[in-house]
Design a protein around this motif. Structure first.
Motif, PDB file in Angstrom:
ATOM      1  N   TYR A  20       3.199   9.562   0.143  1.00  0.00           N
ATOM      2  CA  TYR A  20       2.536   8.516   0.914  1.00  0.00           C
ATOM      3  C   TYR A  20       1.564   7.764   0.020  1.00  0.00           C
ATOM      4  O   TYR A  20       0.958   8.337  -0.882  1.00  0.00           O
ATOM      5  CB  TYR A  20       1.759   9.130   2.081  1.00  0.00           C
ATOM      6  N   LEU A  21       1.413   6.465   0.288  1.00  0.00           N
ATOM      7  CA  LEU A  21       0.486   5.602  -0.439  1.00  0.00           C
ATOM      8  C   LEU A  21      -0.460   4.927   0.539  1.00  0.00           C
ATOM      9  O   LEU A  21      -0.068   4.593   1.656  1.00  0.00           O
ATOM     10  CB  LEU A  21       1.243   4.493  -1.184  1.00  0.00           C
ATOM     11  N   ALA A  22      -1.690   4.702   0.092  1.00  0.00           N
ATOM     12  CA  ALA A  22      -2.660   3.910   0.846  1.00  0.00           C
ATOM     13  C   ALA A  22      -3.522   3.177  -0.177  1.00  0.00           C
ATOM     14  O   ALA A  22      -3.585   3.569  -1.350  1.00  0.00           O
ATOM     15  CB  ALA A  22      -3.527   4.790   1.737  1.00  0.00           C
ATOM     16  N   THR A  23      -4.179   2.121   0.238  1.00  0.00           N
ATOM     17  CA  THR A  23      -5.073   1.393  -0.650  1.00  0.00           C
ATOM     18  C   THR A  23      -6.498   1.449  -0.115  1.00  0.00           C
ATOM     19  O   THR A  23      -6.718   1.652   1.079  1.00  0.00           O
ATOM     20  CB  THR A  23      -4.657  -0.080  -0.811  1.00  0.00           C
ATOM     21  N   THR A  28      -8.072   0.476  -5.306  1.00  0.00           N
ATOM     22  CA  THR A  28      -7.522   1.742  -5.784  1.00  0.00           C
ATOM     23  C   THR A  28      -6.370   2.161  -4.872  1.00  0.00           C
ATOM     24  O   THR A  28      -6.401   1.923  -3.673  1.00  0.00           O
ATOM     25  CB  THR A  28      -8.604   2.838  -5.768  1.00  0.00           C
ATOM     26  N   ILE A  29      -5.368   2.773  -5.459  1.00  0.00           N
ATOM     27  CA  ILE A  29      -4.237   3.277  -4.693  1.00  0.00           C
ATOM     28  C   ILE A  29      -4.407   4.785  -4.548  1.00  0.00           C
ATOM     29  O   ILE A  29      -4.768   5.474  -5.497  1.00  0.00           O
ATOM     30  CB  ILE A  29      -2.910   2.938  -5.392  1.00  0.00           C
ATOM     31  N   LEU A  30      -4.159   5.282  -3.343  1.00  0.00           N
ATOM     32  CA  LEU A  30      -4.262   6.706  -3.069  1.00  0.00           C
ATOM     33  C   LEU A  30      -2.864   7.266  -2.850  1.00  0.00           C
ATOM     34  O   LEU A  30      -2.058   6.662  -2.146  1.00  0.00           O
ATOM     35  CB  LEU A  30      -5.116   6.949  -1.820  1.00  0.00           C
ATOM     36  N   LEU A  31      -2.576   8.394  -3.473  1.00  0.00           N
ATOM     37  CA  LEU A  31      -1.287   9.077  -3.323  1.00  0.00           C
ATOM     38  C   LEU A  31      -1.515  10.433  -2.686  1.00  0.00           C
ATOM     39  O   LEU A  31      -2.498  11.109  -2.985  1.00  0.00           O
ATOM     40  CB  LEU A  31      -0.631   9.319  -4.688  1.00  0.00           C
ATOM     41  N   ARG A  32      -0.592  10.842  -1.826  1.00  0.00           N
ATOM     42  CA  ARG A  32      -0.601  12.201  -1.293  1.00  0.00           C
ATOM     43  C   ARG A  32       0.828  12.616  -0.996  1.00  0.00           C
ATOM     44  O   ARG A  32       1.723  11.781  -0.859  1.00  0.00           O
ATOM     45  CB  ARG A  32      -1.480  12.327  -0.053  1.00  0.00           C
ATOM     46  N   GLU A  36       0.916  18.802   1.044  1.00  0.00           N
ATOM     47  CA  GLU A  36      -0.519  19.022   0.852  1.00  0.00           C
ATOM     48  C   GLU A  36      -1.279  17.729   1.139  1.00  0.00           C
ATOM     49  O   GLU A  36      -1.832  17.106   0.237  1.00  0.00           O
ATOM     50  CB  GLU A  36      -0.809  19.495  -0.566  1.00  0.00           C
ATOM     51  N   PRO A  37      -1.319  17.285   2.401  1.00  0.00           N
ATOM     52  CA  PRO A  37      -1.912  15.993   2.726  1.00  0.00           C
ATOM     53  C   PRO A  37      -3.406  15.896   2.454  1.00  0.00           C
ATOM     54  O   PRO A  37      -3.938  14.789   2.329  1.00  0.00           O
ATOM     55  CB  PRO A  37      -1.609  15.821   4.210  1.00  0.00           C
ATOM     56  N   GLU A  38      -4.093  17.036   2.328  1.00  0.00           N
ATOM     57  CA  GLU A  38      -5.527  16.983   2.049  1.00  0.00           C
ATOM     58  C   GLU A  38      -5.819  16.724   0.567  1.00  0.00           C
ATOM     59  O   GLU A  38      -6.933  16.376   0.200  1.00  0.00           O
ATOM     60  CB  GLU A  38      -6.224  18.266   2.509  1.00  0.00           C
TER      61      GLU A  38
END
Length: 58
Positions: A20-23, A28-32, A36-38
């Motif tokens: 999954y990606l979020a900004t 900044t881009i966040l990956l998870r 392990e979503p935390e």
């Protein structure tokens, strides 16, 4: 805590480990990963580009 709009990779299949990606507002881009979503990895857009290029070449 800020709510993130997580988007699943189009290459992730149903029932498998998904990326999954979020900004962030700062760009900044966040990956998870779904397993392990935390655990969240912050990266820059250029780092994501390098990661994708390397994965394509492997």
């Amino acid at each position: 805590m800020t709510e993130r709009n997580w988007q699943k990779s189009t290459y992730s299949e149903e029932g498998s480990a998904c990326v999954y990606l979020a900004t962030t507002p700062a760009g900044t881009i966040l990956l998870r990963e779904s397993d392990e979503p935390e655990t969240i990895l912050p990266i820059s857009p250029s780092q994501l580009g390098s990661l994708i290029a390397r994965l394509r070449n492997d």
